[in-house]
Design a protein around this motif. Structure first.
Motif, short mmCIF file in Angstrom:
data_model
loop_
_atom_site.label_atom_id
_atom_site.label_comp_id
_atom_site.label_asym_id
_atom_site.label_seq_id
_atom_site.Cartn_x
_atom_site.Cartn_y
_atom_site.Cartn_z
N PHE A 165 0.68 -1.06 0.08
CA PHE A 165 0.04 -0.07 -0.12
C PHE A 165 1.01 1.22 0.04
CE2 PHE A 165 -2.70 -3.28 1.70
CZ PHE A 165 -3.77 -2.90 1.29
N ARG A 169 2.87 2.90 -2.03
CA ARG A 169 2.77 3.75 -3.24
C ARG A 169 1.26 4.70 -3.32
NH1 ARG A 169 6.73 3.49 -6.70
NH2 ARG A 169 7.98 1.55 -6.89
N ALA A 170 0.45 3.73 -2.92
CA ALA A 170 -1.15 4.57 -2.63
C ALA A 170 -0.99 5.39 -1.72
CB ALA A 170 -1.92 3.24 -2.56
N ALA A 207 0.90 8.36 -2.35
CA ALA A 207 0.23 9.36 -3.37
C ALA A 207 -1.09 10.07 -2.56
CB ALA A 207 -0.52 8.66 -4.52
N PHE A 208 -1.67 9.78 -1.87
CA PHE A 208 -2.70 10.33 -0.95
C PHE A 208 -2.10 11.29 0.00
CE2 PHE A 208 -4.36 10.16 3.43
CZ PHE A 208 -5.55 10.84 3.00
#
Length: 240
Positions: free
Chosen positions: A139, A141-142, A145-146
């Motif tokens: 998780f 990278r996600a 990004a968030f």
């Protein structure tokens, strides 16, 4: 995983002295209703520089997918360290979260300095950098990004909030002439000052529910972290 990097700069049409004064008085404002409390835990003057360490507690609403990683109360404590250099006219701040670190770490550096163009000596340049990192397997990278998207929005609100306080402090006549309709258009809220004050009072009550002992532990942890791996000198190290 390498952290995500953010850079942004902006300009305030106020002198550096005015900006620094407003910086210490920026809460409450209608753009920072998520700030629950701020405490100065260390401050000193050494070699003509003002060193400060503050603990800021904020609410931190998470999306549904993020709640699985952070159960319990949704508030986060942030350590803010700063150096004011009145001779060079720079205010440098370093900020990092000490809560939710298993989910994401956000480190920020801001520099407030006089606009370099001599024709704009009344302006202040704000240079903002941030590093967002998450090491959650699958998780990361996600989440980063968030984090970048959330930080970008918060940075914009921070600039708007500081601008609001600057107008309130140094353009009182102009500020008083703003109609309620104009306030709605500019800040998206009615009764901005009273709303901010009410929000801060309500938030203070929430902090009391945390318990004095727990709040004390948080402050002690902040003091310890301020002395370890600090990117700028703390008062204790500055006095050595």
């Amino acid at each position: 995983m390498m952290p995500r990097y953010y850079f942004g700069d902006s300009y305030l049409n106020y002198s550096w002295d005015q900006v620094v004064s407003a910086y210490w008085n920026r809460y409450p404002n209608p753009f920072s209703t998520h700030v629950l409390s701020e405490d100065t835990i260390d401050r000193c003057v050494k070699n003509g520089l003002l060193y400060s360490t503050r603990l800021i507690t904020k609410t931190n609403k998470l999306p549904k997918w993020g709640e699985r990683f952070v159960p319990g109360p949704k508030y986060v404590c942030v350590v803010e360290e700063s150096i004011v250099n009145p001779q060079n006219k720079t205010l440098t701040t370093y900020t990092r979260n000490i809560g939710y670190t298993k989910l994401m770490v956000v480190e920020e550096k801001c520099v407030y300095k006089i606009y370099p163009d001599s024709d704009h000596v009344t302006s202040t340049h704000v240079e903002r950098q941030a590093w967002i990192q998450s090491n959650i397997a699958g998780f990361g990278r996600a989440i980063q990004a968030f984090g970048i998207d959330r930080y970008r929005k918060n940075a914009s609100k921070a600039n708007q909030g500081l601008q609001y306080v600057l107008e309130k402090l140094f353009m009182p006549q102009h500020f008083a002439m703003i109609s309620s309709d104009a306030i709605r258009g500019r800040v998206g809220r009615i009764g901005a000052i009273s709303l901010g004050a009410d929000k801060l009072r309500d938030s203070t009550e929430k902090l009391k529910e945390m318990g004095v002992e727990k709040a004390g532990k948080i402050k002690e942890k902040a003091k310890e972290l301020a002395k370890k791996g600090t990117p700028i000198a703390s008062c204790s190290s500055a006095s050595q």
